[in-house]
Every structure is written in structure tokens, then in C-alpha cells.
Scaffold this active site. Sequence first.
Site, mmCIF file in Angstrom:
data_model
loop_
_atom_site.group_PDB
_atom_site.id
_atom_site.type_symbol
_atom_site.label_atom_id
_atom_site.label_comp_id
_atom_site.label_asym_id
_atom_site.label_seq_id
_atom_site.Cartn_x
_atom_site.Cartn_y
_atom_site.Cartn_z
ATOM 1 N N HIS B 19 0.884 -1.164 0.000
ATOM 2 C CA HIS B 19 0.000 0.000 0.000
ATOM 3 C C HIS B 19 0.922 1.214 0.000
ATOM 4 O O HIS B 19 1.757 1.368 0.895
ATOM 5 C CB HIS B 19 -0.924 -0.017 1.228
ATOM 6 C CG HIS B 19 -1.892 -1.168 1.201
ATOM 7 N ND1 HIS B 19 -2.145 -1.969 2.285
ATOM 8 C CD2 HIS B 19 -2.678 -1.631 0.190
ATOM 9 C CE1 HIS B 19 -3.046 -2.889 1.948
ATOM 10 N NE2 HIS B 19 -3.380 -2.702 0.684
ATOM 11 N N GLU B 22 1.696 3.454 3.174
ATOM 12 C CA GLU B 22 2.079 2.853 4.450
ATOM 13 C C GLU B 22 3.592 2.912 4.493
ATOM 14 O O GLU B 22 4.304 2.078 3.928
ATOM 15 C CB GLU B 22 1.489 1.438 4.563
ATOM 16 C CG GLU B 22 -0.048 1.503 4.640
ATOM 17 C CD GLU B 22 -0.754 0.145 4.666
ATOM 18 O OE1 GLU B 22 -0.095 -0.880 4.919
ATOM 19 O OE2 GLU B 22 -1.996 0.129 4.437
ATOM 20 N N HIS B 113 3.332 -3.658 6.532
ATOM 21 C CA HIS B 113 2.162 -2.792 6.488
ATOM 22 C C HIS B 113 2.082 -1.908 7.711
ATOM 23 O O HIS B 113 2.670 -2.203 8.754
ATOM 24 C CB HIS B 113 0.883 -3.653 6.430
ATOM 25 C CG HIS B 113 0.669 -4.284 5.096
ATOM 26 N ND1 HIS B 113 -0.084 -3.694 4.094
ATOM 27 C CD2 HIS B 113 1.109 -5.462 4.584
ATOM 28 C CE1 HIS B 113 -0.084 -4.481 3.036
ATOM 29 N NE2 HIS B 113 0.622 -5.551 3.295
ATOM 30 N N GLU B 174 2.160 -6.058 10.499
ATOM 31 C CA GLU B 174 1.263 -4.898 10.509
ATOM 32 C C GLU B 174 1.546 -4.110 11.780
ATOM 33 O O GLU B 174 1.423 -4.667 12.879
ATOM 34 C CB GLU B 174 -0.178 -5.394 10.515
ATOM 35 C CG GLU B 174 -1.241 -4.311 10.489
ATOM 36 C CD GLU B 174 -1.668 -3.915 9.072
ATOM 37 O OE1 GLU B 174 -1.635 -2.719 8.770
ATOM 38 O OE2 GLU B 174 -2.042 -4.818 8.285
#
EC number: 3.5.1.114
Lengths: 319, 309
Positions: B19, B22, B113, B174
Site C-alpha cells: 500500500h 504505508e 504494512h 502490521e
Amino acid sequence: MEVGAVVCLPRLSRVAVCGGTHGNELSGVYLVRELLKVKKKVMVEEEEESVSVVIVLSNPRATQQCHRYIDTDLNRCFTHATLNGPLSDTTPYEIVRSRELNTLLGPKGSSQAVDLVCDLHNTTANMGMCFITYSDCDWICLHIFRHLQMEIPDIPMRFIHFDVSNKESYSLDSVGKHGFAMEIGPQPHGVVRSNIYTAMKGGVQHMLDWVRLFNSGKMFKGGFVDVFTMVKHIDYPRDSVTHNITAVIHPHLQDRDFCLLHPEDPLFQTFSGETLRYKGNEPLYPFFINECAYYEKGIALSLARKKRVMIPPIQVETS
Amino acid sequence: MEQVSFPPLSSVVICGGTHGNEMTGVYLVREMQKQKVDKVGSVSINAVMSNPRAVEACTRYTETDLNRCFTDALLSSPITDSTPYEVRRAQELNAQLGPKGSNKAVDMLIDLHNTTSNMGLCLIFDSIDYVTLHIFKYLQSKIPSVPVRSLLLEKPPSEAYSLDSVGKHSFSIEVGPQPNGVVRADIFNIVKEAVDHTIGFLQEFNRGGTFEGGEVEAFTVVKSVDYPRDPMTGEITAAIHPQLQDNDFKLLKRGDPMFLSFTGETVKYEGEELYPLFVNECAYYEKKIAFHLAQKLTHKFPSIRVKKD
């Protein structure tokens, strides 16, 4: 100016509350939508109101896409030059929009302009609630700020002054006779945090209450406000070829907006783990530390001097 | 449980910018590419910028979410002029790092992420894999400064849609909270530490070290809750309640506040006790998710060591 001499100022008949000037700063977007809903319901009572409030969603296209802007930053499009220059088929959307807003709320600099513009913003920086203005002696804005400080004591509040002349002033709040940006953080762009939304809602409500009290003839006592005047910006260290940043705000500085930064204090941490230190000559107050939208503007943080400004008592002019 | 052995894990790929906004992964991959990191002991390392166009524009994606493009169906769909950029990019990445499910795929793929939610360090797995469960346990012991948790998606390989399904063993790291488009030093340092420790684990594994079995707790999503919305406009009418905001992984009970409407009303949670996560994740507003709700389950796993020839 004698301390104690009351300054009389014209009533504030028209106030504009603007949100979504940056389409991804969501507290203002949702607050403006809510105020528009409420306004529809109370239309009948408006005649009895001492102030007429205009609620504006400044950048509808950017809001719809949840972007800061479509073509160019709307909040840099309000200089006299941009407002009065030629238009063409290729004029960026935001410049077209800034003229529409200038017609609606201005014209900037004229006697028809709204009396006060309150422009709602969010920042990813840990700034609490800030008023941002071009003047350190606009008694209306300073008194509103002081009123909010007293009414909302649990939110850290600061008054920031950009020493920019009226000719060069570029933001939406410069369209009104008086104006300020209400900037609240930290909140990620594209996200609405309940505590930030509530703070903004309270801020706007107390501001409008103050305007009604002012218009009704109440005298507001003088006092003092600590004003932070912007001195300079510092950019990230960058790679000379790619222009990509090569360091991040240092962990000791991150989230420490308005905590005095001294020469030799840690400033950045490189991606390879080195600490870079602040090399200025004087201690200054940092703010807009790690604001998302400022990476592209070349600003890692801004630095300000603090001074105490005495504000006189004020009261509405009686004709 | 009997010990399980696996072939050496010699090829690792670290992916960032899946992404494009990010930022931890973007900058870590850039730094690794700049330092020309390619081998640490027995482990060869490749740092890959997954979605360069989205990174350039500092946006999550340009046409469609790249991290939903790795199902078997999308990886084998024919490319035409109208194929979205991310679908084409997924196929390129699959050719470079996979093919998914084949023997040529990289041994380990770690996809980096960030989230705007207060999730600390969270490892996300598609399925039970003893190697990655061991890495999870190892990171929990090595990184005491932040909560380290795991989320198990339980997707069969053909339906697994994310980039990390391409490697033989993989997981996403994440980390939050971090606003999109922003890089925070504290978050960057945690992710770097996690990547360094993972590589340390792999080296020790390849050398012949035995990792004792045990058990770990992992969260599995049961359902998602959307924001209250205006039926006419579809716009949200409430924000995550202050008592739920930033309380990812804290048990949500019946009667607990869930949302606070823009007019000041509290909406309470009326379901069974579950753990909320991805609370107020920016990218999920458009996916109609205010938060996920998960159960916490314990998973036992055996000791592992490298297969000797």
C-alpha cells in the site's frame, strides 16, 4: 495603549464556519455536514439571531474523494493575485473554487466580506487545539481564543501567528474581516477520531456563543495571551539525487509540539540509525512536527518564538 | 507433538509499499536497497517495492487494492488493455517471487504494512504454518517494548488474496498506530527490529538449531462491524466511541460503548464477547468496516528443525 481602556469594535453580523478546505481532514468535514443538517431544522429562528452563520463545505470535490486537494492546495489560493488573476480552461479546480468562495464570503478586503471566518483543519501533529492567524493584535481572534481557553480547560490550546502581510496572506481565513484557522490534532488524514471531533464541535460552539455575547454588548476584560510567532521551517534531510527523505523526526522530538527545542537536542534519526541534532542558535518552540501534508512542502517541523501579548478589554461599538 | 523438519529457508523477500502510503515498509525497503543488503549468513535477502506507482503518488493504490489481487483466479486472469495496474503488478510479482504454490516460490515472504489502528506489532498469517508460528513466538520473546500479537486469516491457498500468500512460508507485519503518508521513528525502529530478528531466527534455523514447541494465542476474525450510516447519503453518522478508540485487542462486552454519533448519542455493542481489532483503520471506511471482531484461540505447535540431507 492604556491598560484598561476599552476598545470598541463593530458587531460581527456574519460569521462563516468552513470545513473540508482539505478534503481528508475529516473532523471539519463531518462537523460542517452536521451543522448544515441542524441549520435546516432551525431556519425559522434565524431572524431572532444576533449573528448570521454561514456554513460552508469549502472543497466538495476533494472531500468527495477524501483527498487533501484535487489539483492544488485550496488553502494557498486566497492571495489577492490568485483571486484576481485571469481564468482559463486549464485553471486548476481549486483556483476556480477559491474565487467562488471569495464571492460568497468576501470579496477579501472589501466592506462586504463576512466579519469572521473560522476555517476547520486537522493535523497529524500532536498540536492539541491551535488558532492560526496572520495577526498578533486582532483583538477579536485573541479574545475568542482566551474565551475558549477558559471554557475548555482540559484541551491544550495555543495561538500561532504567521507574520505575513495582508497582501501576501494566502489562506481561506484571510477572506473575512477577521479570521483564523482552528487546527486540531493529532488525527490521521482520512480518519475521524471522536475526541478530536468533539473538541472541534465544542470549539465552534463556544466561538459562536462568544460572538453572540459580544454582539449583545458584553464587555470582555483584558488580559494576556501567549502567542507563538512562526520563525522558520526545517525540512527533512534528503537524498540529493532522488529527493527522498533520508531521516525521520527523532523519537525524542516526535509528539513534542510546543516543548522547547534547544540547540543540540535530537532532531532527526536517519534510516540507518544515526541521530542528527538541532543546529539553530536559539531555543525555539516546534510545531507541525511530522505533519503528513508537509512532506511535499519540504517542512518536517516549524519553529516559533513565544511572547506574551496583552489584550485590551473590548466591547461592541454602539452606533 | 512430534518434531517437524523443514528444508532450509534460504531465500527471504521483504516487501514494502504494497500500500503506497504505508510508509514504514516504503522507507525500510528503500534503505535495504540503498545498503544493497543481499545476504546475511545463510539467508539471501531481496527487498522489493511492491506497488511503485502507488508509492510515487503516496496513495494506497492507483486502481484497485494490490493486496487483494493474489487469489488464484486473479493471478491467472488474462491481461487486456483494461486490466487494472494492480492486477498486472500482482502477476509480475507472482512471476518474480512465486509462482504461488510452486517449488520455485521464495522460501519466506514478509510483507510490511502500517495501520492507523492502535494494534502494536501484529503478525498476520493466512493459515497455520509451524515455521511462522515459531517466528511469532520468537518475536514475542525478543521484542518486549510493544505488544506482539497475531491474526490468523484461515484462508485456503486458492482464496488467499494477499501478497504474502506467494511465498512458501509468509506473513505480514502490521504495525500501528501510524497515519497514512507519515513515517514515525518509533514504528520504523520496531519494524526494523522485527525484520532483523526474523532473519536471525532463519539463520539459526538453517544452522540446525532446534526450536522447542509450545503454544501461542492467535486471533481469528469472526465478523466485522460497519459504522452507522445515513440511509440516503451512505455517509457515516458516528465515530468510534472514545472508550473503544485505541483499545484494539481489549475484550468488547455486551453493553460497552461502540460508537458516538455526531449528535452525541452513544451506540452500544450488543453482541457476544469478542476482541476488536483494526479499530478505526483509515482504509477500511470505504470497505465498510469500523472494526473487526475476533476470538482468541490457543494453537499448539511442535518443535521444528531444519531437514538434514
